[in-house]
Scaffold this active site. Structure first.
Site: not given
Length: 416
Positions: A49-50
């Site tokens: 994910t970010c």
């Protein structure tokens, strides 16, 4: 067999490092297949994910060097560039870590629910790539169950902890049906995007995005089936808005008392809910004096957010207790798997003995031996063959004073 969780997140690594170790969805299938071919790794999944990249693996060794080398080769980065930012967990701690991540206890925003969906995406990607075996599949399923229990049994996700979400929840309290309302959002930054997303997810009837740069407004509005306008068009559209949320970088107010008053008259005094999330303010403070206008500032909502964060922290303590129990449940399942091979071998041996005795009985029947005699011989022979080896082992245990083995046998066979 060892379970490991290795990764970086927003706490341990800057964005520059997280970007280099990210794995886009479109390359995840081949990446997972390559990872499962690494020495000692028998099962693998990747959560990317970010805010984090994590590798969940079942390995035949405690040595994480093959994984580190694979990351370095795959991402064309030297190990010394990223290993200082890594954290790693093994066995029970890796299980606990996965549970905590899925529950939002390791997130930037405590208790945020999006991570559970991202964890499920990681599971489905690994499942499709064929890199999950019995152990990791079971661990993921148990992870989802633990997260569901935490959501159900605690209040960790019940209170908004972002001003954007708080604004939307407040709007829900003021208006019975958001599906019948029009929202005018002023700005096109992260806060307005988040507000638009929450409104869209809660079924808002119509979204208008106003921004100084029309192209930015249009790009954002397109994501939510909205309508874009420039700031100069605000006077024309303000009366359409039941909900107004503003968050720009303007140094001067964008909406004054007079303009809002005119809009209220056009609306025939139908109530208008306004939220000013900007600092300095986008909406003049005097607007609050107008009847039929409910104006809230970022400070009003921040107090709610702070109270809700305290509530989530208390819920997190309860969640940790639930996770402790769930970890023990999964460890118990893992321990039970150690006996499966023995159970399988014991069953195979018993079935071979059964088939052997049964074949002799069938031969005797074909040779005309009375069926009653055949059945008696079968029962006698099968009983003797099944208990012969255990009895011989017990006699040896007695001769060698292996009282522990005798006691274990009594427990296994439930002998009084």
């Amino acid at each position: 067999m060892t379970l490991i969780a290795v990764g970086i997140n927003y706490n341990t690594a800057p964005v520059a490092i997280r970007e280099r170790l990210a794995f886009p969805a479109e390359i995840l299938d081949n990446t997972l297949k390559n990872l499962s071919d690494v020495r000692d790794i028998s099962e693998a999944a990747i959560l990317s994910t970010c805010n984090r990249t994590e590798f969940y693996c079942r390995t035949d060794s405690d040595d994480q060097t093959p994984l580190i080398e694979w990351i370095a080769d795959t991402k064309i980065i030297t190990p010394t560039d990223f290993t200082p930012y890594l954290y790693s967990y093994k066995d029970s701690q890796s299980i606990r870590h996965m549970f905590r991540v899925a529950c939002g206890l390791d997130s930037m925003i405590l208790g945020e629910p999006q991570i559970l969906g991202q964890m499920k995406t990681a599971y489905h990607a690994a499942s499709q790539a064929g890199t999950l075996g019995k152990t990791l599949s079971k661990l993921f399923q148990h992870t989802f169950s633990a997260a569901k229990k935490v959501r159900t049994d605690t209040a960790i996700g019940s209170s908004p902890v972002s001003v954007a979400f708080a604004a939307v929840q407040l709007a829900q309290q003021i208006f019975d049906k958001l599906s019948e309302q029009t929202a005018l959002l002023i700005g096109a930054g992260e806060t307005i995007e988040l507000t638009a997303r929450h409104l869209f997810q809660h079924g808002i009837g119509r979204i208008i995005i106003a921004n100084r740069t029309y192209d930015k407004a249009h790009a954002l509005a397109a994501q939510f089936n909205g309508y874009a306008i420039s700031l100069s068009e605000l006077p024309t559209h303000l009366a359409e808005a039941d909900i107004v949320v503003s968050s720009t970088a303007s140094q001067l107010p964008i909406l004054g008392k007079g303009r809002v008053e005119s809009a209220i008259k056009k609306r025939k005094h139908k109530p208008m809910f306004m939220v000013d999330l900007a600092v300095p303010r986008d909406i003049e403070a005097e607007v609050e004096q107008l009847r039929d206008v409910y104006l809230y500032t970022v400070d009003d909502l921040q107090n709610t957010v702070n109270q809700n964060m305290d509530s989530r922290r208390r819920a997190a303590e309860q969640a940790e207790e639930i996770i402790d129990t769930q970890v023990e449940h999964f460890l118990a399942w893992l321990r039970s798997q150690g006996a499966q091979e023995t159970i399988r071998d014991f069953r195979i041996q018993a079935e071979m003995t059964r088939d052997e005795v049964l074949q002799k009985a069938l031969t005797q029947l074909n040779n005309g031996v009375p069926s009653e005699e055949v059945l008696q011989r079968l029962a006698h022979t099968l009983t003797n063959k099944l208990i012969h080896t255990p009895c011989a082992q017990l006699r040896d245990a007695g001769a060698n004073e292996r009282h522990d083995l005798i006691a274990a046998s009594r427990e296994i066979f439930k002998l009084r």
